[in-house]
Design a protein around this motif. Structure first.
Motif, short mmCIF file in Angstrom:
data_model
loop_
_atom_site.label_atom_id
_atom_site.label_comp_id
_atom_site.label_asym_id
_atom_site.label_seq_id
_atom_site.Cartn_x
_atom_site.Cartn_y
_atom_site.Cartn_z
N ARG A 161 0.82 -1.22 0.00
CA ARG A 161 0.00 0.00 0.00
C ARG A 161 0.85 1.27 0.00
N LYS A 172 -3.43 0.38 -3.72
CA LYS A 172 -4.35 0.54 -2.59
C LYS A 172 -5.52 -0.43 -2.57
N LYS A 224 -6.70 -4.11 1.27
CA LYS A 224 -7.21 -3.27 2.37
C LYS A 224 -6.74 -3.69 3.75
N TYR A 271 -15.46 -2.38 0.46
CA TYR A 271 -14.16 -2.42 1.14
C TYR A 271 -13.62 -3.84 1.28
N PRO A 299 -8.41 3.58 -5.52
CA PRO A 299 -8.22 4.10 -4.15
C PRO A 299 -9.27 5.14 -3.77
N LEU A 333 -9.30 5.66 4.00
CA LEU A 333 -7.96 5.22 4.40
C LEU A 333 -7.02 5.05 3.21
N ASP A 334 -7.54 5.18 2.00
CA ASP A 334 -6.67 5.09 0.81
C ASP A 334 -5.98 6.42 0.50
N GLU A 353 -3.76 9.74 0.43
CA GLU A 353 -2.35 10.01 0.74
C GLU A 353 -2.07 11.47 0.54
N LYS A 408 -1.90 10.54 9.09
CA LYS A 408 -3.03 9.62 8.97
C LYS A 408 -3.15 8.84 10.27
#
Lengths: 168, 718
Positions: free
Chosen positions: A30, A36, A39, A103, B217, B221-222, B224, B416
């Motif tokens: 990741r 990405k 997960k 997800y 993404p 949480l993906d 950046e 994050k």
């Protein structure tokens, strides 16, 4: 002590220096490779959201040190197929409109791809015994239908099964 | 390109009158008290579905040069499929192909901010008129400009597939809007009639399908940012624990650590990777003051009908007195949300501004909290909502943005912050445990003379940051806990529903469908019990007590009858398989379900669930079905297996597995969803199908074993 590791991910070779020798494969994929799709769900290999393939075998990458990936062939959802060339599992997921929040789905798709590699036409029992991921939205019945459909698609050649686990 | 022209403001009328589902649920009885009535009126006339700007199409829509329309959604997509439904509503009036409309989350900086939340199954029902009016108005704004640019009379400009045409001349939306700085806002155009719909009512594929199947993404949480670090925050493992002392020396020396952050209300570690931050956090030597005596039995003793303050929420005829009649008691456990994407936020605090990417159901509230903590104006904080890896009510409070922002400010870089899974389980805002006492008595004619539901629940809405201060006191009831708690058998002459409120030492709040799952489990199990006492089948007995002469009653009868017919409902156990029937009305949406199950090697095997839902107009029938399937799986999981317990002062378990959830092997092999349309407008969908499932399983188990299950999780009753 940082460790150097060479990872082959989705047919691309990456030379990485891991500042943290215990960095889980999930976070190397990741954060260092920027892929990405895989997960983070629990960090304890309990939910399956981080499932990817190592030499064709489903692995829960949150609990698998990246350095162990050396010399192995790693496949993530991004390497399974693309919109232009979907893997039968992805094609089936599209046709059955499986995802809700989405997800957990990469983990399910990777586990399903691994199952189909071993068992080309899985029964409901095969699915029950091999697909052990957690989904909260409740897409279970569509996942089951999609796995059966993926098996059919792969056999009829309507979507070509990519075989990334065999290496480049 | 965004168009921010001047615009003569005038209000779109919001005619939904929907209010919150809870308010509707409380409606009839409480509204008799004049003070309560005025509060209810206030709540109902304010648009609680959407608190934001519905008078300016230019903050809702943007055009792209390649002739796509962007819909900037103030509502968030958490799997419930509203981006698809909203795209269908907007494309319908914009007269464009669906694939040329893209729905994106509106960052707060764009101005389209929902002051309330995404939740309560209200998004599509609530935006049904406002969004189509916005789209129609935007279309006519563009048409006016197109006419001017083409030198055409307004009535001569035709619109086809997103292109204006006048004679041989054509203008795309993008060309039409180019250079326009001052828009004229027309009167709200008449909306399309239902028989002209091209997108609405069609089972089109989800607009977010490809990103979710190919792994884009898109989740919180993906996200950046350059130079991003990871933060972790020390949290207690015990209920009510207070931090006395934290020695961070060892943590500060751990590999990868950039800085230890000691804030006024937390101790955190910022490190270069997630694993390093978590490992360093584990090295903080903390001393807690925590009561460890608390056990599950204490919680249940407290959570028993008769304790705490009570409010009568439904009252017809007299109370049931005397020794005759039936009484059964039911319990449901503490439930966790267990959404797959942990809570967290990515924050970057700079001089005079802050940016936060977060999966949240409360965009406006999160902005307020971050701004207050940083001492900024809300306009200086840009909250960028991302796709949610599950919501289920868990993200109706996301204070996680604040520590991320505080740590970012401390280190001067983006941070994050991710909740660990243990923290998710121990610091959830749980579905509260409940206890129910059902009472009923049959008359000489075999019909119910009395039916009473006395129940106690922890808070659902009362302690929520979303609750308007003072409302819980005035109502005397928690609008979430009572959802599904009223008795739908209004043909029974003597009815009572009495809600008891008890405080709990841990946070409880919104969990998909709120009190509906627990309340329906108690009510519909008991009605089944009374049907057996009356010697009637479960369907006939129910129908006897639901009036035909009101609209909702007629719709409830229809879903019940259809479910029984479609499933070939029988009370005879055949080949080891038994059926159970149950129904509920939630926020005006009736739902009936039949479960068919057996026992295999002592374990419950669900063969089939038949679900009949009447949501009114289904904007996207496939996604309404998906919500039914989702509710059934989530409800089965909660009803059969899930349970948090208090052990030695700590909430446990803290990981999937021990927190047993429905897996592929447990899921029904077949779910049949039938949609009825008992009204012309869309109603709530995402939660109502969670009502009947627990009771339907319990009723089937009773048929099979002769034993009435009275406690969730039901798998333990076998």
């Amino acid at each position: 002590m940082p460790v150097k590791v060479t990872l082959t991910v989705n047919k691309t070779v990456h030379h990485l220096e891991l500042e943290d020798p215990e960095m889980p494969l999930l976070w190397a994929i990741r954060d260092l490779l920027g892929l990405k799709a895989t997960k983070f769900g629990c960090g304890k290999a309990a939910c399956g959201a981080c499932t990817l393939l190592v030499d064709g075998v489903p692995v829960r990458s949150c609990s698998y040190p990246a350095r162990l990936g050396k010399g192995k062939t790693i496949t993530t959802l991004e390497g399974l197929g693309t919109q232009a060339e979907p893997h039968p599992v992805q094609q089936a997921w599209i046709e059955e409109i499986v995802p809700q929040c989405g997800y957990c789905q990469p983990g399910f798709m990777m586990a399903a791809a691994a199952l189909l590699k071993r068992v080309s036409n899985p029964t409901d029992d095969d699915i029950d015994q091999n697909i052990l991921n957690v989904c909260r939205c409740g897409t279970h019945t569509r996942i089951r239908k999609a796995i059966h459909k993926a098996a059919t698609l792969a056999q009829t050649g309507q979507a070509q099964p990519n075989t990334p686990e065999d290496g480049a | 390109m965004a168009h921010k022209g001047k615009l003569s403001r005038r209000k779109f009328l919001i005619r939904t009158g929907l209010g919150t589902a809870g308010v509707l649920a409380l409606g009839t009885y409480l509204a008799r008290n004049p003070i309560r009535r005025s509060v209810l009126q206030t709540l109902s006339t304010m648009d609680l579905t959407y608190v934001g700007d519905t008078d300016d199409p230019l903050i809702w829509f943007e055009l792209t040069a390649d002739n796509h329309v962007l819909l900037l959604s103030p509502k968030v997509e958490m799997g419930q499929g509203i981006f698809t439904g909203m795209a269908q509503l907007a494309a319908e009036e914009l007269e464009i192909p669906l694939e040329r409309l893209r729905v994106v989350h509106a960052a707060t900086a764009t101005g389209n901010i929902d002051g309330l939340s995404t939740g309560g199954s209200t998004s599509i029902a609530g935006l049904w008129e406002p969004l189509r009016e916005l789209a129609a108005t935007f279309r006519e704004m563009l048409r006016t400009e197109a006419a001017r640019k083409l030198g055409a009379p307004l009535s001569g400009v035709q619109l086809k597939n997103g292109v204006f045409q006048y004679g041989d001349s054509q203008l795309t939306f993008a060309d039409t809007a180019a250079g326009v700085t001052d828009w004229n806002l027309p009167e709200t155009p008449a909306l399309k009639a239902a028989d002209a719909f091209r997108h609405i009512g069609k089972p089109v594929a989800r607009v977010d399908l490809a990103p979710k199947v190919y792994g884009d993404p898109i989740f919180g949480l993906d996200a950046e940012m350059p130079g991003m670090l990871y933060g972790a925050v020390l949290r207690p493992t015990h209920i009510g624990a207070r931090l006395l002392k934290a020695d961070t020396q060892k943590a500060a020396g751990m590999p990868g650590v950039v800085q230890v952050v000691e804030a006024e209300d937390f101790v955190g570690v910022v490190a270069r990777s997630y694993a390093q931050a978590e490992r360093a956090k584990a090295q903080i030597e903390a001393e807690w003051e925590a009561p460890v005596h608390l056990q599950q039995a204490d919680i249940e003793a407290r959570m028993t009908v008769g304790n705490g303050k009570h409010t009568i929420i439904q009252k017809e005829g007299g109370p049931m007195e005397g020794p005759e009649g039936e009484t059964l008691e039911f319990r449901t456990p503490i439930g966790a949300h267990a959404q797959l994407e942990p809570n967290g936020a990515l924050a970057h605090v700079e001089e005079g501004r802050a940016t936060v990417v977060i999966s949240t159901q409360v965009v406006g509230l999160t902005r307020k909290e971050v701004a207050e903590r940083l001492g900024m104006n809300p306009e200086q904080v840009n909250i960028i909502p991302a796709y949610l890896g599950g919501g289920f009510g868990r993200r109706l409070h996301t204070p996680h943005a604040v520590p991320a922002a505080v740590m970012s400010k401390a280190v001067g870089r983006p941070v994050k912050y991710i909740f660990s899974r243990q923290e998710e389980f121990q610091h959830d805002m749980f579905r509260p445990p409940t206890h129910h006492r059902m009472k009923g008595r049959l008359g000489a004619d075999g019909r119910l003379e009395h039916l009473e539901h006395h129940f106690v629940s922890g808070d659902v809405g009362n302690n929520s940051a979303l609750m308007i201060p003072g409302v819980p006191t005035i109502l005397g009831a928690d609008i979430g806990a009572v959802r599904g708690g009223l008795l739908q058998y209004t043909g029974v002459p003597n009815l009572r529903a009495v809600y008891y409120h008890v405080d709990l030492p841990f946070a409880t709040s919104w969990w998909r469908s709120l009190g509906l799952l627990a309340n329906t489990f108690a009510i519909e199990s008991f009605v089944d019990h009374m049907a057996a006492k009356a010697g009637q089948d479960a369907l006939t007995f129910r129908l006897q007590h639901i009036p035909q002469d009101d609209a909702l009653g007629a719709r409830l009868r229809a879903v019940l009858e259809r479910a029984a017919k479609a499933s070939a409902y029988t009370e005879t156990v055949r080949a080891g398989r038994a059926m159970g029937l149950a129904a509920s009305v939630d926020a005006g949406t009736p739902c009936a379900q039949v479960v068919e199950l057996s026992l295999e090697e002592g374990k419950i095997r669900i063969h089939k669930v038949t679900c009949v839902l009447d949501p009114g107009l289904a904007v996207n029938p496939d996604q309404v079905r998906a919500q039914c399937e989702g509710s059934i799986h989530m409800g089965l999981s909660a009803a059969l297996y899930e349970e948090m317990q208090v052990v030695d002062g700590a909430l446990t378990p803290v990981i999937y597995g021990p927190y047993r959830m429905l897996l592929m092997k447990d899921a029904p092999r077949e779910i049949e969803v039938i949609l009825l349309q008992g009204k012309e407008t869309p109603g709530p969908v995402g939660e109502p199908p969670l009502g009947p499932i627990g009771a339907a399983v319990a009723n089937a188990l009773f048929r099979l074993t002769g034993k009435r299950p009275v406690r969730m999780p039901l798998a333990k009753s076998i």
